[in-house]
Design a protein around this motif. Structure first.
Motif, PDB file in Angstrom:
ATOM      1  N   LEU A   8      25.946  18.572   6.746  1.00  0.00           N
ATOM      2  CA  LEU A   8      24.970  19.527   6.214  1.00  0.00           C
ATOM      3  C   LEU A   8      23.887  19.831   7.252  1.00  0.00           C
ATOM      4  CD1 LEU A   8      24.462  18.059   2.641  1.00  0.00           C
ATOM      5  CD2 LEU A   8      25.483  20.250   3.194  1.00  0.00           C
ATOM      6  N   VAL A   9      23.497  18.794   7.977  1.00  0.00           N
ATOM      7  CA  VAL A   9      22.462  18.959   8.995  1.00  0.00           C
ATOM      8  C   VAL A   9      22.973  19.875  10.124  1.00  0.00           C
ATOM      9  CG1 VAL A   9      21.101  17.734  10.740  1.00  0.00           C
ATOM     10  CG2 VAL A   9      21.293  16.803   8.438  1.00  0.00           C
TER      11      VAL A   9
ATOM     12  N   SER B 153      18.773  17.871  16.221  1.00  0.00           N
ATOM     13  CA  SER B 153      19.139  17.011  15.099  1.00  0.00           C
ATOM     14  C   SER B 153      19.476  15.621  15.612  1.00  0.00           C
ATOM     15  CB  SER B 153      20.321  17.595  14.342  1.00  0.00           C
ATOM     16  OG  SER B 153      21.458  17.583  15.171  1.00  0.00           O
ATOM     17  N   GLU B 154      19.191  14.637  14.790  1.00  0.00           N
ATOM     18  CA  GLU B 154      19.574  13.249  15.100  1.00  0.00           C
ATOM     19  C   GLU B 154      20.315  12.712  13.896  1.00  0.00           C
ATOM     20  OE1 GLU B 154      15.743  11.925  17.779  1.00  0.00           O
ATOM     21  OE2 GLU B 154      16.389  10.560  16.165  1.00  0.00           O
ATOM     22  N   ILE B 155      21.609  12.430  14.107  1.00  0.00           N
ATOM     23  CA  ILE B 155      22.407  11.950  12.978  1.00  0.00           C
ATOM     24  C   ILE B 155      22.803  10.497  13.241  1.00  0.00           C
ATOM     25  CG2 ILE B 155      24.536  12.301  11.667  1.00  0.00           C
ATOM     26  CD1 ILE B 155      24.216  15.326  12.623  1.00  0.00           C
ATOM     27  N   ASP B 156      22.265   9.623  12.444  1.00  0.00           N
ATOM     28  CA  ASP B 156      22.537   8.197  12.576  1.00  0.00           C
ATOM     29  C   ASP B 156      24.022   7.925  12.295  1.00  0.00           C
ATOM     30  OD1 ASP B 156      22.628   5.466  12.412  1.00  0.00           O
ATOM     31  OD2 ASP B 156      20.811   5.266  11.187  1.00  0.00           O
TER      32      ASP B 156
ATOM     33  N   LEU C  46      17.078  21.871   2.940  1.00  0.00           N
ATOM     34  CA  LEU C  46      16.937  21.825   4.395  1.00  0.00           C
ATOM     35  C   LEU C  46      16.508  23.187   4.940  1.00  0.00           C
ATOM     36  CD1 LEU C  46      19.982  19.579   5.350  1.00  0.00           C
ATOM     37  CD2 LEU C  46      17.573  18.985   5.552  1.00  0.00           C
ATOM     38  N   THR C  47      17.068  24.273   4.368  1.00  0.00           N
ATOM     39  CA  THR C  47      16.689  25.618   4.790  1.00  0.00           C
ATOM     40  C   THR C  47      15.198  25.834   4.595  1.00  0.00           C
ATOM     41  OG1 THR C  47      18.840  26.404   4.106  1.00  0.00           O
ATOM     42  CG2 THR C  47      17.163  28.071   4.413  1.00  0.00           C
TER      43      THR C  47
ATOM     44  N   ILE D   9      15.549  17.591  12.864  1.00  0.00           N
ATOM     45  CA  ILE D   9      16.124  17.216  11.568  1.00  0.00           C
ATOM     46  C   ILE D   9      16.838  15.884  11.771  1.00  0.00           C
ATOM     47  CG2 ILE D   9      17.476  18.015   9.597  1.00  0.00           C
ATOM     48  CD1 ILE D   9      17.757  20.690  10.942  1.00  0.00           C
ATOM     49  N   LYS D  10      16.488  14.915  10.981  1.00  0.00           N
ATOM     50  CA  LYS D  10      17.094  13.587  11.125  1.00  0.00           C
ATOM     51  C   LYS D  10      17.773  13.192   9.830  1.00  0.00           C
ATOM     52  CE  LYS D  10      14.720   9.991  12.987  1.00  0.00           C
ATOM     53  NZ  LYS D  10      13.494   9.283  13.426  1.00  0.00           N
ATOM     54  N   VAL D  11      18.887  12.505   9.973  1.00  0.00           N
ATOM     55  CA  VAL D  11      19.471  11.907   8.775  1.00  0.00           C
ATOM     56  C   VAL D  11      19.769  10.449   9.114  1.00  0.00           C
ATOM     57  CG1 VAL D  11      21.788  12.798   9.289  1.00  0.00           C
ATOM     58  CG2 VAL D  11      21.250  12.064   6.989  1.00  0.00           C
ATOM     59  N   SER D  12      19.328   9.566   8.225  1.00  0.00           N
ATOM     60  CA  SER D  12      19.498   8.143   8.516  1.00  0.00           C
ATOM     61  C   SER D  12      19.689   7.357   7.225  1.00  0.00           C
ATOM     62  CB  SER D  12      18.285   7.618   9.269  1.00  0.00           C
ATOM     63  OG  SER D  12      17.137   7.794   8.488  1.00  0.00           O
TER      64      SER D  12
END
Lengths: 487, 138
Positions: free
Chosen positions: A335-336, A356-359, A376-377, A399-402
């Motif tokens: 999604l990110v 973006s940073e995706i863990d 997010l939008t 945008i980060k997801v963790s």
């Protein structure tokens, strides 16, 4: 007189028994008079404290030269009632000794004054004392403690536990804690039996009166020398009051959101009203002056603002319409990436870097893809908007997801700053529109709503001069519960 | 030629409305739809009063107001803030700017405006006349 007929009267059986008892009883027994003199003592006492004849009690017990300040016998002489007291004394070899004494009043005449105090003491070793203290600690510590065997039966339970869950020894823990007939899923004790480690979890149980008890439990292995875990200790804290408080906070937040919604709506309506008032003013001025051009100008203005009213109402209705999130198992990182693809060019054109940073540890989660996309939008377009205000170089939106502790976390942050940025940020956080006549100010409200529908919460973190960070947190357990419910 | 009033608002309808109101009440209205070049415009036309919106894209009315009041040649121009952000009685200017040297705006009006009140306030502010024209020595 009968007694004169006997020269050597035989000892009465009762007297023999009393004397034997006096000396054999496993206590140190002594009799004290009102002047602290030891007038009688048994063998045990003599062996333990040494010679007592013609001595004062304080000299015998404690090798002191004057009476003890907290003498229990004085208390018994005064009040005429038995008491129990503990004290530290010195034995005949000069060793410090702890003892517990039971002191009884002795009267010569029934109802008369107390002439003697009968002191029965027994010494207490360090181990005994520790054991007593541990027992007190075990029972009185303000949390529930149980010890569970491999068959999940409770072998020990402390007083706090028994008070709330009843007398439960020998019963299955799942029955006692939750009235279940089978083992609980995700049982922390089972995990500890398996891996020998400490595990934590929060649970909802049922007390002996059927009341809900929320508790945070930690399980730890009880090993006695071998590698086998024969028992697990469960230590639980009652967090029922805390849960209630949490509920109140959520409720207050919800009401706060309603207030902000109303304020945001009022702002949009005020702008439209200004347009309507303007149209009305121009039309009536045109009529007065018989100026057709002016009348048509005013009329157009009225029409435009009526249209704005319609679209505001539509937006608002779609916002207020409750909708259960359509959950699908998806990779949050996906999604990110989608959002980054969508906004990267727009951001770059304004000199803003969108990253973006995706863990890697983030696992799939049941989410409503459309809903999270909207969230997010909204957050990203607000962040870009905020960066544009700052006008400084090197601004970026991240945008980060963790994965947090049992929760999935999305974060949208920017590093904009400057006066305008600060003012907008202040207004942002109270959820007003910042996009001139375009937005209706519902973007953040919608985001908050979607997040809450997922059982999550949205947090805003902004410090003066350091940009803003919006954080959406989704507890995994709630997501799974919603997912199961939906299925 | 009446007193010059500059309108700064991003909403075209607001500009149109205020322009008509001002014109029909004997004022000479000017308008711009953003704060971007507002300072240059103010310097050029030298208005007797400014009507300023708060929420505008790119730059807010508040930050422009601060800039205006920091400029010794422009600070004497009275400013009426016209906004829908908060209610008139609740407008707390200090909560938007930390710079205490900047005085609060001469007046705050909530959208939608009341025309009579609006004109009355403008007349009062302009007539009070204790502000020299820009370009002079303050």
């Amino acid at each position: 007189m009968k007694s004169n007929n006997r020269v050597n009267p035989p000892r009465r059986l009762a007297d023999m028994i009393y004397e034997e008892l006096f000396h054999q009883v496993p206590f140190n027994v002594a009799v004290i008079d009102r002047n602290y003199n030891v007038v009688e003592a048994n063998k045990n006492f003599t062996e333990y404290f040494g010679n007592w004849k013609n001595k004062k009690c304080y000299a015998v017990y404690k090798k002191l030269k004057k009476p003890c300040k907290d003498c229990p016998s004085v208390e018994v002489f005064k009040k005429g009632k038995p008491i129990v007291a503990d004290a530290v004394g010195v034995d005949q070899h000069g060793r410090k000794t702890h003892y517990v004494g039971h002191v009884f009043p002795l009267r010569i005449k029934e109802g008369g004054r107390v002439e003697y105090a009968l002191e029965m003491t027994h010494t207490v070793t360090e181990t005994d004392r520790w054991q007593q203290e541990y027992q007190i600690l075990f029972d009185r510590v303000p949390c529930y403690i149980t010890v569970i065997g491999e068959d999940y039966r409770i072998v020990r339970a402390n007083e706090a536990f028994r008070n709330n869950f009843g007398e439960v020894l020998g019963q299955h823990c799942y029955k006692v804690y939750k009235r279940r007939t089978t083992k609980c899923p995700n049982c922390p004790a089972a995990k500890t039996f398996r891996d020998g480690r400490v595990h934590h979890s929060t649970q909802l149980g049922m007390g002996k009166r059927g009341q809900d008890i929320n508790y945070a439990v930690s399980t730890t292995p009880l090993m006695r020398g071998s590698d086998n875990i024969a028992h697990v200790i469960e230590i639980s804290n009652d967090i029922t009051a805390l849960k209630k408080l949490e509920h109140q906070v959520i409720e207050a937040e919800r009401l706060g959101a309603v207030g902000q919604t109303v304020a945001g709506l009022a702002h949009s309506i005020k702008n439209i009203l200004m347009g309507l008032e303007g149209g009305k003013y121009i039309v009536s001025l045109g009529l007065n002056k018989n100026d057709k051009e002016m009348i048509s100008e005013g009329w157009e203005m009225l029409e435009r603002n009526f249209e704005k009213t319609t679209s505001l109402v539509k937006d608002f209705l779609s916002f207020s319409k409750g909708r259960l999130p359509q959950l699908k198992m998806i990779k949050p990182g996906f999604l990110v990436k989608e959002i980054v693809d969508l906004y990267k060019d727009i951001a770059a054109q304004s000199g803003i870097e969108l990253r973006s940073e995706i863990d890697k540890n983030v696992k799939s989660a049941p989410l409503d893809p459309d809903g999270i996309h909207t969230c997010l939008t909204n957050l990203v377009s607000n962040a870009i908007d905020a960066c544009l205000m700052g006008k400084q170089k090197g601004t970026e939106v991240l945008i980060k997801v963790s994965e947090g502790r049992d929760k999935l976390i999305f974060e949208v942050s920017d590093n904009g700053s400057g006066i305008d940025y600060e003012i907008k940020k202040k207004i942002f956080t109270t959820f007003f529109t910042t996009k001139g006549g375009e937005g209706t100010g519902l973007g953040l409200l919608t985001t908050r709503k979607i997040v809450q529908e997922h059982g999550g919460k949205i947090l805003v973190d902004s410090e003066k001069g350091s940009g803003a960070r919006f954080r959406m947190e989704f507890p995994r357990k709630r997501l799974m519960a919603l997912y199961k419910e939906m299925k | 030629m009446g007193p010059k009033v500059l309108i700064i608002d991003d909403e075209a309808d607001v500009i149109k409305y205020l322009t008509v109101v001002l014109k029909s009440n004997g004022f000479l209205p000017y308008s711009i739809n953003s704060v971007k070049d507002a300072k240059a415009v103010v310097e050029k036309i030298n208005p007797d009063l400014i009507c300023l919106d708060i929420m505008m894209p790119e730059e807010t009315g508040i930050s422009f107001y601060a800039k205006l009041k920091r400029d010794k040649n422009l600070r004497s121009i009275p400013v009426i803030i016209i906004s829908g952000v908060v209610q008139a009685g609740e407008f707390d200017f200090r909560s938007y700017l930390s710079d205490n040297s900047i005085p609060p705006p001469e007046h705050f009006l909530e959208k939608p405006i009341n025309v009579e009140e609006f004109i009355g306030i403008i007349n009062k502010l302009i007539k009070s006349g204790n502000f020299p024209k820009s370009g002079g020595n303050s």
